[in-house]
Design a protein around this motif. Sequence first.
Motif, short mmCIF file in Angstrom:
data_model
loop_
_atom_site.label_atom_id
_atom_site.label_comp_id
_atom_site.label_asym_id
_atom_site.label_seq_id
_atom_site.Cartn_x
_atom_site.Cartn_y
_atom_site.Cartn_z
N LEU A 176 -5.10 -5.89 11.05
CA LEU A 176 -5.54 -6.03 9.66
C LEU A 176 -4.73 -5.06 8.82
CD1 LEU A 176 -7.61 -7.30 7.69
CD2 LEU A 176 -9.13 -5.40 8.27
N ILE A 177 -3.87 -5.59 7.97
CA ILE A 177 -2.94 -4.74 7.24
C ILE A 177 -3.07 -4.95 5.74
CG2 ILE A 177 -1.10 -6.44 7.58
CD1 ILE A 177 0.89 -4.13 7.65
N TYR A 178 -3.30 -3.86 5.04
CA TYR A 178 -3.38 -3.90 3.58
C TYR A 178 -1.98 -3.56 3.06
CZ TYR A 178 -5.20 -3.52 -1.12
OH TYR A 178 -5.45 -3.72 -2.46
N VAL A 179 -1.39 -4.49 2.29
CA VAL A 179 -0.03 -4.31 1.81
C VAL A 179 -0.04 -4.09 0.30
CG1 VAL A 179 2.31 -5.28 1.75
CG2 VAL A 179 0.74 -5.93 3.60
N SER A 180 0.55 -2.96 -0.11
CA SER A 180 0.74 -2.66 -1.53
C SER A 180 2.22 -2.80 -1.84
CB SER A 180 0.29 -1.24 -1.86
OG SER A 180 -1.09 -1.09 -1.62
N GLU A 222 2.18 9.86 -13.04
CA GLU A 222 1.31 8.67 -13.13
C GLU A 222 1.49 7.76 -11.92
OE1 GLU A 222 -1.14 7.90 -15.29
OE2 GLU A 222 -0.78 9.92 -16.06
N ALA A 223 2.72 7.66 -11.43
CA ALA A 223 2.99 6.85 -10.25
C ALA A 223 2.27 7.42 -9.03
CB ALA A 223 4.48 6.76 -9.99
N GLU A 224 2.24 8.74 -8.92
CA GLU A 224 1.53 9.37 -7.80
C GLU A 224 0.02 9.14 -7.89
OE1 GLU A 224 2.48 10.83 -4.91
OE2 GLU A 224 4.48 10.14 -5.48
N LYS A 225 -0.52 9.20 -9.11
CA LYS A 225 -1.95 8.93 -9.30
C LYS A 225 -2.27 7.49 -8.88
CE LYS A 225 -2.82 12.05 -13.20
NZ LYS A 225 -3.16 12.08 -14.64
N LEU A 226 -1.44 6.56 -9.34
CA LEU A 226 -1.64 5.15 -9.00
C LEU A 226 -1.53 4.94 -7.49
CD1 LEU A 226 -2.08 2.22 -9.90
CD2 LEU A 226 0.40 2.01 -10.04
N LYS A 227 -0.55 5.58 -6.88
CA LYS A 227 -0.36 5.46 -5.43
C LYS A 227 -1.61 5.95 -4.70
CE LYS A 227 2.74 6.84 -1.72
NZ LYS A 227 3.95 7.60 -1.38
N GLU A 228 -2.16 7.08 -5.13
CA GLU A 228 -3.36 7.64 -4.52
C GLU A 228 -4.55 6.69 -4.68
OE1 GLU A 228 -4.94 10.12 -2.00
OE2 GLU A 228 -2.93 10.45 -2.78
N LYS A 266 -4.36 3.43 -5.07
CA LYS A 266 -4.10 2.27 -4.21
C LYS A 266 -4.45 2.57 -2.76
CE LYS A 266 -0.49 -0.26 -6.62
NZ LYS A 266 -0.46 -1.65 -6.23
N ILE A 267 -4.10 3.77 -2.31
CA ILE A 267 -4.41 4.17 -0.93
C ILE A 267 -5.91 4.22 -0.71
CG2 ILE A 267 -4.31 6.12 0.68
CD1 ILE A 267 -1.42 6.61 -0.37
N ASN A 268 -6.64 4.80 -1.67
CA ASN A 268 -8.10 4.87 -1.56
C ASN A 268 -8.73 3.49 -1.55
OD1 ASN A 268 -8.07 7.67 -1.44
ND2 ASN A 268 -8.36 7.91 -3.65
N ARG A 318 -2.35 0.51 6.59
CA ARG A 318 -1.90 0.34 5.20
C ARG A 318 -0.38 0.43 5.16
NH1 ARG A 318 -5.22 4.74 4.91
NH2 ARG A 318 -3.40 5.97 4.36
N VAL A 319 0.22 -0.36 4.29
CA VAL A 319 1.67 -0.34 4.13
C VAL A 319 1.99 -0.42 2.65
CG1 VAL A 319 3.80 -1.65 4.53
CG2 VAL A 319 2.13 -1.47 6.34
N ILE A 320 2.98 0.35 2.24
CA ILE A 320 3.54 0.20 0.90
C ILE A 320 4.95 -0.30 1.10
CG2 ILE A 320 4.24 1.39 -1.21
CD1 ILE A 320 1.91 3.31 -0.80
#
Length: 183
Positions: A74-78, A94-100, A102-104, A128-130
């Motif tokens: 089961l893989i969540y892909v961002s 802002e990109a780091e906030k968004l990434k965090e 997304k991870i949560n 999880r994968v980005i």
Amino acid sequence: MEALNRIVSRKFKNIAEDRYEQIIKRYREFLLLPEELVLPEVNSILFPIDRFSLDIPEELFETLRAYAGASVHLIYVSEKRTLRLIEQTLGKEEAEKLKEEKINFAQKTLDTLAPTLEKLGLSVKPSRVIGSKSDDVIELMSTGRFDILIISRHFGSEPSKTSPMSPVVFKIVQHIERPVIVY
């Protein structure tokens, strides 16, 4: 196929027999042979999800019950490209906030869905994968580690009234050679 030919010939003998012979010739590729009616053995399943594919119908869970004992990745892909665009337009912070965020969100989603799949008798490995949604799924399926792909028709984009499935799913299905369940 031979059995079908005999049935059609016997049933419609002297009644437009030539017509049915033409139909058999034309549609031969759409008719399943007995050996094709056997379901393949499924031991490993790739199940990619994202924020667009979280409306999972109950019928899919019933179908998955048939694969009890199989392992599910089961893989969540961002999408990595989205994060790069945010970084270019709003900055690295802002990109780091968004990434965090997304991870949560991905972790919460995995934590909710994994127990549901385990109740069906499946062994679940969440991750999880980005990256690139289409390329990563195609690459994982091409390794040969998975017997089947289960994917939402909305994976990768919002549903639209003009297309029955997202372009991402369409690309994935075109590029893999394994069985696919599109829900």
